[in-house]
Scaffold this motif. Structure first.
Motif, PDB file in Angstrom:
ATOM      1  N   LYS A   1       0.827  -1.210   0.000  1.00 21.73           N
ATOM      2  CA  LYS A   1       0.000   0.000   0.000  1.00 21.73           C
ATOM      3  C   LYS A   1       0.864   1.263   0.000  1.00 21.73           C
ATOM      4  CE  LYS A   1      -4.150  -1.735   0.001  1.00 21.73           C
ATOM      5  NZ  LYS A   1      -5.048  -1.504  -1.173  1.00 21.73           N
ATOM      6  N   LEU A   2       1.980   1.199   0.737  1.00 21.73           N
ATOM      7  CA  LEU A   2       2.852   2.374   0.808  1.00 21.73           C
ATOM      8  C   LEU A   2       3.574   2.615  -0.519  1.00 21.73           C
ATOM      9  CD1 LEU A   2       4.384   1.994   4.387  1.00 21.73           C
ATOM     10  CD2 LEU A   2       2.655   3.624   3.633  1.00 21.73           C
ATOM     11  N   TYR A   3       3.936   1.529  -1.227  1.00 17.29           N
ATOM     12  CA  TYR A   3       4.561   1.703  -2.539  1.00 17.29           C
ATOM     13  C   TYR A   3       3.531   2.100  -3.598  1.00 17.29           C
ATOM     14  CZ  TYR A   3       9.238   0.099  -1.329  1.00 17.29           C
ATOM     15  OH  TYR A   3      10.500   0.017  -0.806  1.00 17.29           O
ATOM     16  N   GLU A   4       2.305   1.656  -3.394  1.00 10.86           N
ATOM     17  CA  GLU A   4       1.244   2.009  -4.339  1.00 10.86           C
ATOM     18  C   GLU A   4       0.884   3.490  -4.258  1.00 10.86           C
ATOM     19  OE1 GLU A   4      -2.875  -0.158  -5.715  1.00 10.86           O
ATOM     20  OE2 GLU A   4      -2.513   0.107  -3.572  1.00 10.86           O
ATOM     21  N   ASN A   5       0.981   4.029  -3.037  1.00  8.55           N
ATOM     22  CA  ASN A   5       0.667   5.446  -2.812  1.00  8.55           C
ATOM     23  C   ASN A   5       1.910   6.291  -3.104  1.00  8.55           C
ATOM     24  OD1 ASN A   5      -0.015   7.993  -1.741  1.00  8.55           O
ATOM     25  ND2 ASN A   5      -1.384   7.036  -0.228  1.00  8.55           N
TER      26      ASN A   5
ATOM     27  N   SER B   1       2.254   9.583  -2.636  1.00  6.44           N
ATOM     28  CA  SER B   1       2.276  10.849  -1.904  1.00  6.44           C
ATOM     29  C   SER B   1       3.500  10.962  -0.997  1.00  6.44           C
ATOM     30  CB  SER B   1       1.011  10.992  -1.058  1.00  6.44           C
ATOM     31  OG  SER B   1       0.996  10.010  -0.037  1.00  6.44           O
ATOM     32  N   LYS B   2       3.773  12.195  -0.571  1.00  6.18           N
ATOM     33  CA  LYS B   2       4.888  12.438   0.347  1.00  6.18           C
ATOM     34  C   LYS B   2       4.648  11.744   1.691  1.00  6.18           C
ATOM     35  CE  LYS B   2       6.389  16.868  -1.571  1.00  6.18           C
ATOM     36  NZ  LYS B   2       6.617  18.309  -1.293  1.00  6.18           N
ATOM     37  N   ARG B   3       3.376  11.722   2.098  1.00  6.09           N
ATOM     38  CA  ARG B   3       3.017  11.068   3.368  1.00  6.09           C
ATOM     39  C   ARG B   3       3.377   9.580   3.316  1.00  6.09           C
ATOM     40  NH1 ARG B   3      -1.817   8.775   5.476  1.00  6.09           N
ATOM     41  NH2 ARG B   3      -1.969   8.993   7.748  1.00  6.09           N
ATOM     42  N   ALA B   4       3.110   8.917   2.160  1.00  4.78           N
ATOM     43  CA  ALA B   4       3.434   7.504   2.002  1.00  4.78           C
ATOM     44  C   ALA B   4       4.945   7.285   2.055  1.00  4.78           C
ATOM     45  CB  ALA B   4       2.868   6.979   0.686  1.00  4.78           C
ATOM     46  N   LYS B   5       5.703   8.199   1.431  1.00  2.00           N
ATOM     47  CA  LYS B   5       7.163   8.093   1.466  1.00  2.00           C
ATOM     48  C   LYS B   5       7.681   8.233   2.893  1.00  2.00           C
ATOM     49  CE  LYS B   5       7.959   9.788  -3.235  1.00  2.00           C
ATOM     50  NZ  LYS B   5       8.553  10.861  -4.073  1.00  2.00           N
ATOM     51  N   PHE B   6       7.085   9.163   3.658  1.00  2.99           N
ATOM     52  CA  PHE B   6       7.474   9.350   5.056  1.00  2.99           C
ATOM     53  C   PHE B   6       7.167   8.101   5.874  1.00  2.99           C
ATOM     54  CE2 PHE B   6       6.111  10.528   9.376  1.00  2.99           C
ATOM     55  CZ  PHE B   6       7.317  11.013   9.868  1.00  2.99           C
ATOM     56  N   LEU B   7       5.989   7.526   5.652  1.00  2.12           N
ATOM     57  CA  LEU B   7       5.606   6.316   6.385  1.00  2.12           C
ATOM     58  C   LEU B   7       6.506   5.139   6.008  1.00  2.12           C
ATOM     59  CD1 LEU B   7       1.699   6.559   6.231  1.00  2.12           C
ATOM     60  CD2 LEU B   7       3.172   6.907   8.231  1.00  2.12           C
TER      61      LEU B   7
ATOM     62  N   THR C   1      12.814   2.229   9.338  1.00  2.00           N
ATOM     63  CA  THR C   1      13.504   2.495  10.609  1.00  2.00           C
ATOM     64  C   THR C   1      13.102   1.475  11.665  1.00  2.00           C
ATOM     65  OG1 THR C   1      13.516   4.874  10.104  1.00  2.00           O
ATOM     66  CG2 THR C   1      13.939   4.228  12.393  1.00  2.00           C
ATOM     67  N   VAL C   2      11.801   1.210  11.748  1.00  2.00           N
ATOM     68  CA  VAL C   2      11.310   0.221  12.718  1.00  2.00           C
ATOM     69  C   VAL C   2      11.889  -1.159  12.420  1.00  2.00           C
ATOM     70  CG1 VAL C   2       9.253  -1.016  13.517  1.00  2.00           C
ATOM     71  CG2 VAL C   2       9.182   1.470  13.226  1.00  2.00           C
ATOM     72  N   LEU C   3      11.920  -1.535  11.148  1.00  2.00           N
ATOM     73  CA  LEU C   3      12.467  -2.839  10.763  1.00  2.00           C
ATOM     74  C   LEU C   3      13.957  -2.936  11.066  1.00  2.00           C
ATOM     75  CD1 LEU C   3      10.648  -3.468   7.350  1.00  2.00           C
ATOM     76  CD2 LEU C   3      10.192  -4.563   9.543  1.00  2.00           C
ATOM     77  N   ALA C   4      14.675  -1.834  10.849  1.00  2.00           N
ATOM     78  CA  ALA C   4      16.112  -1.810  11.151  1.00  2.00           C
ATOM     79  C   ALA C   4      16.355  -2.020  12.638  1.00  2.00           C
ATOM     80  CB  ALA C   4      16.718  -0.492  10.692  1.00  2.00           C
ATOM     81  N   ILE C   5      15.540  -1.348  13.461  1.00  2.00           N
ATOM     82  CA  ILE C   5      15.663  -1.519  14.919  1.00  2.00           C
ATOM     83  C   ILE C   5      15.317  -2.953  15.310  1.00  2.00           C
ATOM     84  CG2 ILE C   5      14.696  -0.802  17.146  1.00  2.00           C
ATOM     85  CD1 ILE C   5      14.292   1.995  15.886  1.00  2.00           C
TER      86      ILE C   5
END
Length: 573
Positions: free
Chosen positions: A301-305, A307-313, A319-323
């Motif tokens: 869904k994030l790659y499909e969107n 928008s800048k908001r999707a890129k931020f998410l 970041t969460v996955l890296a942690i």
């Protein structure tokens, strides 16, 4: 006028050659990235993926025995049934130094073949970037895995040689379907026969090749030539064994032992851990599968969107996955192998739902069929951390191809980006696991046949043990290892005895204590090393109880080494 035509012809020819060269560069340039990463890891993990316990040590010892005249099935009990890997390794050792590095090089070459095939098979169906990412994932998750089930110093060279030959066969058959050139078909059948000569799992793939003639129609002459090509390696192995002196009585005795081996409690216990379904494994598998599905859905869904908001998410998710990889790493490994274990079922079910479309594409039909028949031993999720690791690559390719072609056809670009993101995450997780394994093995065990990286605990037992054997025994002395590593025979250059070279739990179930004791009484080995522990699950308190009792009655204890893991050095009275 003619000169102008010649000039135009040369210009067009140059342009055509240039375009073709650019296309080849586009195909092979990413492959060079894989090659560079591969060579970096070869040196990084050199000698640090070797498991010092039973399985890998058996591979070294048996190959050395073959090179010195030992006959497979008569002097060596081959639990993997098929002969090629031991015959091949033994043949190599006749011409090159008997050294751990030799086996590392053999495993490395075979691993390079496996990775090359994965990349080029993927490129026939998937984008360049996804093919590269998938190949790199297999490199870290399978090839340079820190445990015993790696692809370079494995529990069995039979499985990795068989996998390499099988993947070459798949690639050649796909080329045959694409070009209709018989050379590719015959090479596919030759490699199919080679894979079947390595390990029994690949015999079904060989059968599948012949069944596929009902799909890809060929004339009788082509079928007969294919049969001949398939039989080249199996027949050669049989002839070599007969020339070495193997006879009907030897084969009969071997089959009797094999029957005992297949019906023993230990084998059932192993498969209960790797293949059988139970309540606990089902619950864990469903949890991890749902987590994988949720991760895929969110990323998609994030790659499909756009928008800048999707890129931020997306950045936040990364970041969460890296942690997660850094902090909760053991869960990451569990997550990955639990998810991948469902591949056999996923490929099968998704293919059934789209069977009409798949039947129209012979290449996809062959790919999915081949991936399913070789993975029958890895049905359940835990086996992806065991045998399933070897069948994962082809299943993964088949899964992505079916999903992309028949489920995400209209949004294949978004699908591939999502899969790449998940594979990159799992690749980092796998690399970190491997790195931890390297760091833990901070000691080095020096031997006449090369050095092995070991943990501090392993060194505390093995180093004084190797030193004692080298100092107090002669090269003519026979040495038996009970409860653990026949690798010790290889490292100290001390021979064992035919057929009864070691006694682990698998061998205990096949032979039985009485047969083992009678063999030791007959051959009278000068030294027996008994590995044991202080807990109630120790070798001498469980399956090795009767053999231990006989050894301690008939041999004098020379020295005891170790605290947690104990090695008793026993000498013939």
């Amino acid at each position: 006028m003619n000169e102008i035509k010649v000039i135009h012809f040369l210009q067009h020819s140059y342009a055509a050659v240039r375009i073709k060269s650019m296309e080849k560069l586009k195909t092979y340039k990413p492959f060079f990235i894989i090659v560079i990463l591969f060579f970096i890891n070869i040196f990084m993990f050199n000698g640090k993926m070797i498991n010092i316990h039973t399985d890998f040590g058996r591979e070294l010892l048996f190959s050395k025995m073959v090179s010195q005249g030992g006959v497979l099935y008569r002097d060596i009990f081959n639990t993997f049934v098929c002969p090629f890997s031991y015959l091949f390794n033994g043949f190599v050792l006749k011409f090159v130094p008997v050294n751990i590095s030799t086996f590392y090089i053999l495993g490395t070459i075979n691993c390079a073949v496996i990775l090359s095939c994965i990349y080029f098979i993927s490129r026939k169906f998937l984008s360049t970037f996804l093919s590269v990412v998938l190949t790199v994932f297999v490199m870290y998750y399978c090839c340079f895995y820190a445990g015993l089930m790696n692809f370079i110093t494995p529990y069995s060279y039979a499985i990795v040689y068989g996998l390499g030959a099988c993947l070459v066969s798949v690639l050649m058959y796909l080329k045959f379907l694409q070009t209709d050139k018989k050379l590719f078909l015959y090479t596919a059948f030759f490699c199919g026969g080679l894979s079947a000569s390595c390990k029994y799992e690949f015999c079904l793939y060989g059968l599948f090749l012949f069944i596929f003639f009902f799909v890809k129609k060929c004339d009788l002459k082509t079928v007969l030539n294919s049969i001949v090509c398939f039989l080249v390696v199996p027949v050669t192995c049989a002839v070599v064994l007969l020339l070495q002196g193997l006879n009907f009585q030897d084969i009969s005795s071997y089959l009797s032992l094999l029957k005992n081996f297949l019906h023993q409690p230990y084998l059932k216990k192993v498969y209960a851990l790797t293949c059988y379904i139970n309540k606990e494994s089902l619950i864990s598998a469903i949890k991890t599968f749902l987590a994988a599905g949720a991760l895929f859905s969110i990323m998609y869904k994030l790659y499909e969107n756009k928008s800048k908001r999707a890129k931020f998410l997306r950045a936040c998710l990364w970041t969460v996955l890296a942690i997660f990889v850094m902090v909760y790493f053991p869960l990451t490994e569990y997550f990955s192998y639990s998810f991948w274990g469902f591949l056999t079922y996923l490929v099968l079910l998704l293919s059934i739902f789209k069977i009409k479309q798949i039947k129209e594409d012979k290449k996809v039909l062959f790919l999915t069929g081949a991936s399913l028949v070789i993975s029958l031993k890895s049905f359940w999720f835990l086996s992806a951390n065991f045998y399933g690791r070897y069948f994962l690559p082809l299943l993964a390719i088949a899964l992505f191809v079916v999903l992309k072609r028949f489920y995400f056809n209209n949004k294949s670009d978004i699908f591939e980006k999502t899969i790449c993101a998940i594979l990159i995450f799992l690749s980092f997780a796998a690399f970190r696991l491997n790195l931890v394994g390297v760091v833990l093995k901070d000691k080095e065990l020096s031997t006449p046949y090369g050095n092995i990286a070991v943990t501090k605990t392993e060194e505390s037992v093995l180093k004084p043990l190797v030193e004692y054997i080298n100092k107090n025994t002669s090269a003519e002395n026979k040495l038996i290892v009970l409860g653990q590593a026949p690798l010790l025979n290889f490292l100290t250059d001390r021979d064992s005895i035919p057929l009864y070279s070691h006694y682990d739990e698998a061998i205990a179930g096949a032979y039985g204590a009485d047969r083992i004791i009678n063999a030791y009484a007959k051959y009278k080995p000068e030294y027996i090393i008994v590995f044991d522990t202080k807990d109630n699950n120790s070798y001498c308190k469980t399956y090795g109880k009767d053999v231990c009792k006989w050894v301690f009655q008939n041999y004098n204890e020379q020295q005891t080494i170790g605290n947690t893991e104990i090695a008793h050095i026993m000498r013939k009275k």
